[in-house]
Design an enzyme around this catalytic site. Structure first.
Site, PDB file in Angstrom:
ATOM      1  N   GLY A  79       6.758  18.957   9.880  1.00 28.39           N
ATOM      2  CA  GLY A  79       6.394  18.390   8.593  1.00 28.39           C
ATOM      3  C   GLY A  79       5.619  17.104   8.773  1.00 28.39           C
ATOM      4  O   GLY A  79       4.984  16.854   9.806  1.00 28.39           O
ATOM      5  N   SER A  80       5.704  16.228   7.796  1.00 28.61           N
ATOM      6  CA  SER A  80       4.804  15.079   7.717  1.00 28.61           C
ATOM      7  C   SER A  80       5.043  13.986   8.745  1.00 28.61           C
ATOM      8  O   SER A  80       4.267  13.039   8.817  1.00 28.61           O
ATOM      9  CB  SER A  80       4.875  14.465   6.316  1.00 28.61           C
ATOM     10  OG  SER A  80       4.176  15.278   5.408  1.00 28.61           O
ATOM     11  N   THR A  81       6.104  14.054   9.531  1.00 31.63           N
ATOM     12  CA  THR A  81       6.235  13.089  10.615  1.00 31.63           C
ATOM     13  C   THR A  81       5.068  13.215  11.593  1.00 31.63           C
ATOM     14  O   THR A  81       4.723  12.258  12.288  1.00 31.63           O
ATOM     15  CB  THR A  81       7.564  13.276  11.363  1.00 31.63           C
ATOM     16  OG1 THR A  81       7.684  14.637  11.777  1.00 31.63           O
ATOM     17  CG2 THR A  81       8.742  12.914  10.463  1.00 31.63           C
TER      18      THR A  81
END
Length: 760
Positions: free
Chosen positions: A309-311
């Site tokens: 995801g956005s990490t």
């Protein structure tokens, strides 16, 4: 009368006499032979006599102890006891009352009374006297001293104990997948079968010693008898980089969240960025190695590969800054994006209109990440940076079972989704390693957990762990800029990381909300079916540690408004108490009260910007924590508020450029901000309603003419505007602040679900 002897009797006597004579000579010959040869049936009599006079006893040795960095034992050998019963008939100390022994012993050992009785009731005959003693399986072995005392207090005749060593984990459920556990093999040896107990088994193994001496027939040691002693050798002492206190803080926070949200999986890693030392690591479901109630054998912190995801955007932004292609003030159209004919990706559940790149990263926009990775960097250069961050290889951590990433990077859509963490799968430990470059001024450190291994008998160092620079993917200047941007993603009102903001410490980091592939290969649906995470560092500048918290499929409840909780709720409930406890334990002073008040109350005094470059001023305002609204380009011809006016921290500052002025997206503007913008553009304001802007007659991006009417519709914030993330603004009511930005209430972890947006 005749006395003549019976001839038959005489013959019998002669035969008997002859037999005795022969027997005598056989025995005499045997004695002479034994005296001469000094052996019987091949056994040397001197050796046999020596063995009967010699006692040999085993000297127990201990398996090596595993310690934390401060010398606190995490796994050690302690004395334990095996209970047994003497059952041989005719022996004075045997069990007399089997029923009583079974009745009183069974509940202490946790077994059925019938089982104890079955063990005690043995058959005994002259031909087969049966066993001398019996034990009670695993239930009667490895007993603690306290359990032994409890049994002794019963005063059961015929019950005795054997003292031995057992492996003991004093903290119970504590870094269990890292430490592992031991068991007894077929040869009766204690061996490691999981985690460090297995990988370091050669170091931890002990070697028993022995002692021999002469005794008399009463089993008493002979005076002045020589002794032969082979000393025992304990296993080596292993010192980890873990800190028992910090690991405890992490475990405690995760246990509470596990009880409240019953997730299917949780992961936590804490590391020192300047060395790569792991301070804490936990994976749930966990287990107590003392009882081995194991349901999940994999150490997910290093072995679970999934779409992050956005990490991932942390590394996308870092690469763009390093290559000089990230302009925080550059505007782009959020919402949907396609690259090189790929299927379009989107910012899920929202469209913020035209916003700056910086705001896009703060809000966790997929489109912003896609533009940076595909347009600004290009697919090949972006991939080069992912490899510079070692996201394509195992980290080399000194733990067994590490899994490598899986890159999905062939088709245009796969390259595009990789920029925001979808498709390509990596592990949590790979993210921690890559983040050390951001926290450690560009130097990426190899993670490790073994600090030192020492010979416990003489103190000799057998192994020494050392910090190792794995690479320098970015410069120190880039690292500092990335930390600052990640700080604003937490501290700014629009930031997706707002739920992780803390009163006493500056936090920098990035949220992640990863979709989970189902058994059929398609992404699962439903509010709970995500992997929610946070990758960050504390404090923002000169971090003491980097941290990853991930929670899979928490059972989210309802917030105070009756709407579903966001995924950041359980993650922040691990993060915040852990950080607070750890920083206090490390004696890191919180922000001074004066600094807190200054940040909250002092405000910002606007300078005179007319005639200066609009891009440069915008960057200065961002660095000062303000929110610049850039309309047009070139030199600044007008500004709002005017020079010398003091406004609240983070408030909008409107700048009008001499070229190409275009209408910004006014969604979420307060009434006061709407009036400031109208004054800046020299248009006729025409508002309806009250509260915050929800509609405007001139669409965002359209040119603006002085004197035009600017019609907007305002509405008060509904409960649903905070329902997605009531934590985003700390529970405060934005309507009390005339400069407040209610659009921040949509900038939350649920918006960050766009980090794994469905591909359309």
């Amino acid at each position: 009368m005749s006395t003549k002897k019976n001839p038959a009797v005489n013959v019998g006597v002669r035969v008997l006499l002859l037999a005795f004579i022969l027997l005598f000579f056989v025995l005499f010959g045997r004695i002479v032979y034994i005296q001469a040869a000094k052996e019987v049936d091949g056994v040397q009599l001197s050796d046999y006599a020596e063995s009967q006079r010699t006692v040999s006893k085993t000297l127990e040795a201990k398996r090596g102890t595993i310690y934390d960095r401060n010398g606190m034992p995490l796994a050690e050998d302690v004395q334990s006891y095996t209970v047994y019963a003497i059952v041989r008939d005719g022996f004075q100390g045997r069990v007399k009352d089997e029923e009583k022994v079974a009745e009183e012993l069974a509940p202490i050992l946790g077994v059925d009374q019938a089982y104890i009785l079955d063990q005690l009731n043995v058959t005994s005959t002259e031909e087969n006297p049966g066993p001398f003693q019996v034990e009670f399986g695993s239930s009667g072995s490895k007993l603690s001293y306290e359990k032994k005392e409890e049994i002794e207090a019963l005063d059961l005749k015929g019950i005795y104990f054997i003292r031995e060593n057992k492996r003991f984990y004093p903290n119970g459920v504590f870094a269990s997948h890292v430490l592992g556990y031991t068991t007894e093999n077929d040869e009766g040896e204690i061996v490691g079968v999981m985690g460090l107990e297995k990988s370091l088994d050669d170091y931890l193994q002990q070697t028993p010693g022995k002692i021999q001496y002469k005794r008399d027939k009463l089993d008493t040691k002979l005076p002045n008898a020589e002794e032969m002693v082979v000393p025992p050798h304990n296993g080596a002492s292993v010192y980890l980089t873990f800190d028992q206190k910090i690991q405890g803080f992490l475990e405690d926070a995760m246990k509470k969240v596990e009880e409240e949200y019953t997730p299917s999986n949780m992961i936590g890693i804490v590391a020192k960025p300047e060395t790569g030392q792991i301070l804490a690591m936990a994976s749930y479901p966990s287990f107590d190695p003392n009882v081995r109630d194991i349901t999940h054998y994999q150490n997910d912190a290093i072995s679970y590969r999934f779409e992050p995801g956005s990490t991932m955007k942390v590394f996308t932004v870092a690469a763009a800054i390093e290559e000089g292609v990230f302009n925080p003030n550059e505007l782009y159209q959020s919402g949907r994006y396609s690259f090189n004919g790929s299927t379009a990706i989107s910012d899920v559940r929202t469209n913020w209109g035209t916003i700056s790149m910086l705001e896009g990263i703060q809000r966790s926009s997929n489109v912003a990440a896609g533009i940076l990775g595909m347009e600004k960097l290009g697919p090949d250069r972006f991939l080069e940076y992912l490899k510079k961050f070692d996201l394509d290889k195992t980290t080399g951590i000194d733990l067994p079972g590490e899994t490598n990433s899986r890159f999905v990077y062939k088709e245009p859509i796969e390259k595009l989704t990789t920029t925001f963490g979808q498709g390509t799968a990596i592990t949590p430990i790979q993210q921690i390693k890559a983040l050390t470059a951001v926290a450690n001024d560009g130097k990426m450190m190899t993670p490790y957990v073994i600090n030192e291994i020492k010979n416990s008998n003489n103190g000799e160092t057998l192994y020494k762990g050392k910090p190792e620079v794995a690479g320098t993917p970015i410069s120190a200047e880039t690292a500092e800029r990335v930390r600052t941007i990640l700080g604003t993603a937490v501290s700014e009102s629009v930031g997706s990381g707002k739920p992780y903001e803390m009163e006493d410490y500056d936090v920098a980091g990035k949220t992640g909300t990863a979709q989970i592939p189902g058994k059929d290969g398609s992404y699962m649906t439903g509010h709970n079916n995500y992997f929610f995470s946070f990758l960050g560092m504390v404090p923002e500048q000169d971090p003491e540690f980097v941290i990853y918290i991930g929670i899979k499929q928490p059972q989210l409840g309802l917030n105070q408004y009756g709407y579903p909780e966001s995924g950041s709720s359980p993650v922040s409930k691990v993060f915040k108490p852990f950080v607070q406890n750890t920083m206090q334990y490390l004696d890191i002073a919180p922000r001074e009260e004066e600094q807190k008040q200054e940040k909250a109350q002092k405000g910002f005094t606007v300078k005179e910007y007319k005639g200066t470059d609009i891009t440069a001023v915008s960057q200065q305002l961002q660095e000062a924590g303000m929110t610049p609204v850039v309309v047009g380009s070139g030199k600044i011809v007008r500004q709002e508020p005017a020079a010398g006016e003091t406004i609240l921290p983070g408030a909008r500052v409107f700048l009008l450029g001499e070229e190409n002025p275009a209408m910004p997206d006014l969604t979420g503007y307060s009434y006061r901000e709407f009036l400031r913008l109208s004054s800046l553009l020299n248009v006729q304001p025409n508002p309806t309603g009250s509260g915050y802007v929800v509609k405007q007659n001139v669409e965002a991006g359209q040119p603006v003419q002085e004197g035009d009417y600017l019609v907007v519709e305002l509405e008060p914030p509904a409960p649903s505007s905070t329902a997605n993330e009531d934590e985003t603004n700390g529970g405060e009511d934005d309507t009390t602040d005339e400069y407040a930005d209610p659009s921040s209430q949509g900038a939350n972890e649920e918006d960050d679900a766009s980090s794994s947006a469905p591909v359309e």
